[in-house]
Design a protein around this motif. Structure first.
Motif, PDB file in Angstrom:
ATOM      1  N   GLY A   7      48.493  23.163  32.496  1.00 30.70           N
ATOM      2  CA  GLY A   7      47.932  23.975  33.568  1.00 30.70           C
ATOM      3  C   GLY A   7      47.874  23.203  34.869  1.00 30.70           C
ATOM      4  O   GLY A   7      47.404  22.072  34.904  1.00 30.70           O
ATOM      5  N   THR A  13      40.496  29.848  39.025  1.00 29.69           N
ATOM      6  CA  THR A  13      41.697  30.684  39.170  1.00 29.69           C
ATOM      7  C   THR A  13      42.018  31.404  37.859  1.00 29.69           C
ATOM      8  O   THR A  13      43.158  31.808  37.645  1.00 29.69           O
ATOM      9  CB  THR A  13      42.918  29.848  39.607  1.00 29.69           C
ATOM     10  OG1 THR A  13      43.163  28.819  38.624  1.00 29.69           O
ATOM     11  CG2 THR A  13      42.705  29.224  40.965  1.00 29.69           C
ATOM     12  N   GLY A  14      41.026  31.557  36.996  1.00 25.64           N
ATOM     13  CA  GLY A  14      41.271  32.199  35.702  1.00 25.64           C
ATOM     14  C   GLY A  14      41.629  31.222  34.615  1.00 25.64           C
ATOM     15  O   GLY A  14      42.232  31.613  33.611  1.00 25.64           O
ATOM     16  N   THR A  15      41.227  29.958  34.779  1.00 25.15           N
ATOM     17  CA  THR A  15      41.629  28.947  33.795  1.00 25.15           C
ATOM     18  C   THR A  15      40.954  29.145  32.447  1.00 25.15           C
ATOM     19  O   THR A  15      41.553  28.866  31.402  1.00 25.15           O
ATOM     20  CB  THR A  15      41.340  27.536  34.311  1.00 25.15           C
ATOM     21  OG1 THR A  15      39.944  27.417  34.617  1.00 25.15           O
ATOM     22  CG2 THR A  15      42.163  27.211  35.540  1.00 25.15           C
ATOM     23  N   MET A  18      42.723  31.925  30.705  1.00 25.39           N
ATOM     24  CA  MET A  18      44.005  31.413  30.236  1.00 25.39           C
ATOM     25  C   MET A  18      43.818  30.498  29.026  1.00 25.39           C
ATOM     26  O   MET A  18      44.630  30.515  28.090  1.00 25.39           O
ATOM     27  CB  MET A  18      44.720  30.677  31.360  1.00 25.39           C
ATOM     28  CG  MET A  18      46.085  30.103  30.985  1.00 25.39           C
ATOM     29  SD  MET A  18      47.314  31.354  30.481  1.00 25.39           S
ATOM     30  CE  MET A  18      47.660  32.138  32.069  1.00 25.39           C
ATOM     31  N   THR A  91      47.889  28.935  37.325  1.00 25.80           N
ATOM     32  CA  THR A  91      47.007  30.085  37.510  1.00 25.80           C
ATOM     33  C   THR A  91      46.696  30.197  38.995  1.00 25.80           C
ATOM     34  O   THR A  91      46.442  29.201  39.670  1.00 25.80           O
ATOM     35  CB  THR A  91      45.720  29.911  36.689  1.00 25.80           C
ATOM     36  OG1 THR A  91      45.200  28.591  36.877  1.00 25.80           O
ATOM     37  CG2 THR A  91      45.992  30.130  35.207  1.00 25.80           C
ATOM     38  N   HIS A 162      50.883  32.525  37.364  1.00 20.74           N
ATOM     39  CA  HIS A 162      50.169  33.638  36.725  1.00 20.74           C
ATOM     40  C   HIS A 162      48.992  34.034  37.589  1.00 20.74           C
ATOM     41  O   HIS A 162      48.007  33.315  37.700  1.00 20.74           O
ATOM     42  CB  HIS A 162      49.692  33.220  35.328  1.00 20.74           C
ATOM     43  CG  HIS A 162      49.186  34.368  34.503  1.00 20.74           C
ATOM     44  ND1 HIS A 162      47.899  34.829  34.594  1.00 20.74           N
ATOM     45  CD2 HIS A 162      49.816  35.139  33.573  1.00 20.74           C
ATOM     46  CE1 HIS A 162      47.744  35.840  33.747  1.00 20.74           C
ATOM     47  NE2 HIS A 162      48.890  36.047  33.117  1.00 20.74           N
ATOM     48  N   ALA A 164      45.721  36.063  38.698  1.00 17.18           N
ATOM     49  CA  ALA A 164      44.576  36.659  38.022  1.00 17.18           C
ATOM     50  C   ALA A 164      44.760  38.175  37.928  1.00 17.18           C
ATOM     51  O   ALA A 164      45.073  38.835  38.915  1.00 17.18           O
ATOM     52  CB  ALA A 164      43.293  36.326  38.776  1.00 17.18           C
TER      53      ALA A 164
END
Length: 205
Positions: A7, A13-15, A18, A91, A162, A164
């Motif tokens: 990553g 950032t939506g980690t 993910m 992300t 990717h 969000a």
């Protein structure tokens, strides 16, 4: 076990979503700041590494097949070089949207911390943001520079950006796995972050 997915996106950032997604499609266990906070040995290793101890990547990621979020996101280039077969996932959300979330969550957590050896201070505050995470324009510039660097460095066929909200399809196509028969995870929004941070002492209750 070796890293298969790296990553490169900043926290918020939506980690965490993910992380859960990778676990569900067989690319886990996924390393994340949550794992460091939950595991005393991980905390010890990463704190020592950030302070300059000669600890290798294989030791830091022993037992993990992927990584998201800080601390590993700060080292995406080194990791991509060390694990040349691993795919890279960036992300992403707009810089303004990222700042709004970052300012509501991680900035207060860093300001509340009194432990200078913590990864939130020693790595994220000091190394990632040069001691100025609360400076909006500076933080956004650092965020945008990271996005540009990832896109300029990683070969397109090796990189997934990717955004969000994009869900399963681009991720599963990128990794060559079936789309799960369940919704894409939605984890760690600002309210959830504050509850978790309060529970481990990063924010006042």
């Amino acid at each position: 076990m070796t890293l298969e997915v790296i990553g490169a996106g900043f926290g918020r950032t939506g980690t965490d979503s993910m992380r859960e997604a990778l676990n569900l499609i067989g690319r886990g266990p996924c390393h994340h700041m949550l794992e460091v906070n939950r595991n005393e040995e991980q905390k010890r290793l990463w704190r020592a590494f950030v302070q300059g101890a000669p600890i290798g990547w294989d030791a830091l990621f022993d037992g993990f097949a992927s990584c998201m979020d800080w601390p590993s996101a700060h080292y995406w280039k080194e990791l991509a070089d060390y694990y040349p077969r691993a795919r890279v996932v960036l992300t992403w959300r707009s810089a303004e949207s990222w700042w709004e979330s970052f300012a509501q969550t991680l900035v207060p957590a860093m300001q509340n911390s009194t432990d200078p050896a913590s990864l939130g201070l020693a790595l994220v505050r000091d190394q990632v943001f040069g001691g100025r995470p609360q400076d909006r324009d500076h933080a956004i510039a650092v965020y945008e520079a990271n996005v540009r660097a990832v896109k300029d460095t990683i070969a397109p066929e090796r990189l997934l950006v990717h955004e969000a909200g994009e869900g399963w399809e681009p991720l599963c196509a990128f990794l060559g796995v079936p789309v799960p028969d369940q919704p894409y995870p939605s984890r760690n929004n600002a309210d959830q972050f504050r509850t978790t941070a309060a529970g481990i002492g990063l924010l006042p209750r």
